[in-house]
Design an enzyme around this catalytic site. Structure first.
Site, PDB file in Angstrom:
ATOM      1  N   ARG A 187       0.641  -1.262  -0.252  1.00 24.92           N
ATOM      2  CA  ARG A 187       0.181  -0.016   0.246  1.00 24.92           C
ATOM      3  C   ARG A 187       0.586   1.618   0.137  1.00 24.92           C
ATOM      4  O   ARG A 187      -0.074   2.725  -0.396  1.00 24.92           O
ATOM      5  CB  ARG A 187      -0.900   0.197   0.875  1.00 24.92           C
ATOM      6  CG  ARG A 187      -2.761  -1.165   0.662  1.00 24.92           C
ATOM      7  CD  ARG A 187      -2.748  -1.173   1.833  1.00 24.92           C
ATOM      8  NE  ARG A 187      -2.546  -1.660   3.299  1.00 24.92           N
ATOM      9  CZ  ARG A 187      -2.169  -2.966   3.754  1.00 24.92           C
ATOM     10  NH1 ARG A 187      -2.357  -3.426   3.374  1.00 24.92           N
ATOM     11  NH2 ARG A 187      -1.255  -2.937   4.797  1.00 24.92           N
ATOM     12  N   GLU A 234       6.600 -10.023  15.420  1.00 23.54           N
ATOM     13  CA  GLU A 234       6.028  -9.774  17.207  1.00 23.54           C
ATOM     14  C   GLU A 234       6.913 -11.717  16.830  1.00 23.54           C
ATOM     15  O   GLU A 234       6.893 -12.542  17.960  1.00 23.54           O
ATOM     16  CB  GLU A 234       4.951  -9.877  16.960  1.00 23.54           C
ATOM     17  CG  GLU A 234       4.025 -10.340  18.825  1.00 23.54           C
ATOM     18  CD  GLU A 234       2.674 -10.016  19.134  1.00 23.54           C
ATOM     19  OE1 GLU A 234       1.681  -9.493  18.211  1.00 23.54           O
ATOM     20  OE2 GLU A 234       2.454 -10.387  19.625  1.00 23.54           O
TER      21      GLU A 234
HETATM   22  P1  AMP Z   1       4.501  -2.447  11.468  1.00 29.09           P
HETATM   23  O1  AMP Z   1       6.259  -3.080  11.198  1.00 29.09           O
HETATM   24  O2  AMP Z   1       4.413  -3.184  12.334  1.00 29.09           O
HETATM   25  O3  AMP Z   1       4.595  -0.941  11.409  1.00 29.09           O
HETATM   26  O4  AMP Z   1       3.652  -2.664  10.409  1.00 29.09           O
HETATM   27  C1  AMP Z   1       4.009  -1.769   9.468  1.00 29.09           C
HETATM   28  C2  AMP Z   1       3.105  -2.389   7.949  1.00 29.09           C
HETATM   29  O5  AMP Z   1       2.024  -3.491   8.334  1.00 29.09           O
HETATM   30  C3  AMP Z   1       2.075  -1.334   7.055  1.00 29.09           C
HETATM   31  O6  AMP Z   1       2.794  -1.724   6.167  1.00 29.09           O
HETATM   32  C4  AMP Z   1       0.583  -1.580   7.627  1.00 29.09           C
HETATM   33  O7  AMP Z   1       0.440  -1.483   6.277  1.00 29.09           O
HETATM   34  C5  AMP Z   1       0.243  -2.788   7.787  1.00 29.09           C
HETATM   35  N1  AMP Z   1      -0.121  -2.527   9.076  1.00 29.09           N
HETATM   36  C6  AMP Z   1      -0.181  -3.008  10.856  1.00 29.09           C
HETATM   37  N2  AMP Z   1      -1.293  -2.946  10.673  1.00 29.09           N
HETATM   38  C7  AMP Z   1      -2.146  -2.756  10.263  1.00 29.09           C
HETATM   39  C8  AMP Z   1      -3.442  -2.206  10.702  1.00 29.09           C
HETATM   40  N3  AMP Z   1      -4.023  -2.450  12.039  1.00 29.09           N
HETATM   41  N4  AMP Z   1      -4.191  -1.429   9.965  1.00 29.09           N
HETATM   42  C9  AMP Z   1      -4.349  -1.990   8.261  1.00 29.09           C
HETATM   43  N5  AMP Z   1      -2.854  -2.275   7.502  1.00 29.09           N
HETATM   44  C10 AMP Z   1      -1.504  -2.029   9.414  1.00 29.09           C
END
Ligand code: AMP
Length: 181
Positions: A68, A105
């Site tokens: 995205r 995680e």
């Molecule tokens: P993080 O590494 O945990 O910051 O996760 C980031 C990636 O996961 C991004 O590319 C987001 O598109 C996706 N992502 C994580 N959590 C969500 C959520 N609750 N809703 C939508 N996309 C998420």
């Protein structure tokens, strides 16, 4: 609509984004951005704001994180008059890649970028849709720095502030259009 002030844009994003419970797994509230990009005025306001906020940073390249981040990153690159570089999941890029493995995680994940995607010293803006724990964005910024790029800032449409992703991104300026605390 395209000149919405920050609070109005934030309110419109909150009103329009769709919360999908228990996707892709139980307990997760997934922020579905498809209604944002289906609304042409809102989509354009988001792109214009992300680009405008980075306008003074002399950005050479916008980096989008699969998948995205591509949707928002590519039009931001056009708005800034920059090139666009995709950071992708493993095995997707056809040429020589630099890769980074980072902890999730449970387990780990890998991101890749073409080795010749940026030249040393080039200034990059990293774009993604959602900042959650910050692991993906931190890995992307580190990967680009390994290629010699200067990460000027990271920009997100949505920040899940309660997950404290910013704590992992302290080395770089971070902006989001809306934060859920
Ligand atoms: P993080 O590494 O945990 O910051 O996760 C980031 C990636 O996961 C991004 O590319 C987001 O598109 C996706 N992502 C994580 N959590 C969500 C959520 N609750 N809703 C939508 N996309 C998420």
């Amino acid at each position: 609509m395209r000149n919405l002030v920050a609070e109005d844009l934030g309110r419109r994003i909150r009103q329009t984004v769709r919360d999908v419970h228990d996707f892709p797994q139980k307990g997760v509230v997934f922020k579905d951005i498809t209604p944002l990009i289906a609304d042409p005025d809102l989509f354009q306001a988001i792109i214009k704001t992300i680009a405008g906020d980075a306008a003074s940073e002399s950005v050479d390249i916008v980096v989008g994180i699969e998948s995205r981040g591509f949707i928002f990153g590519a039009p931001v690159a056009l708005a800034l008059g920059c090139g666009f570089v995709p950071v992708r999941k493993p095995g997707k890029l056809p040429y020589k890649t630099e890769r980074i493995e980072y902890a999730l995680e449970y387990g780990s994940d890998v991101l890749e970028v073409h080795r010749d995607a940026v030249r040393p010293g080039q200034r990059v803006l990293i774009v993604d849709d959602v900042l959650a724990t910050g692991g993906t964005a931190a890995a992307t910024a580190t990967l680009l720095e390994r290629l010699g790029a200067v990460v000027t800032s990271l920009a997100f449409v949505i920040e899940l502030g309660f997950l404290r992703g910013r704590d992992r991104l302290k080395a770089w300026p971070v902006r989001s259009l809306v934060s859920y605390d």
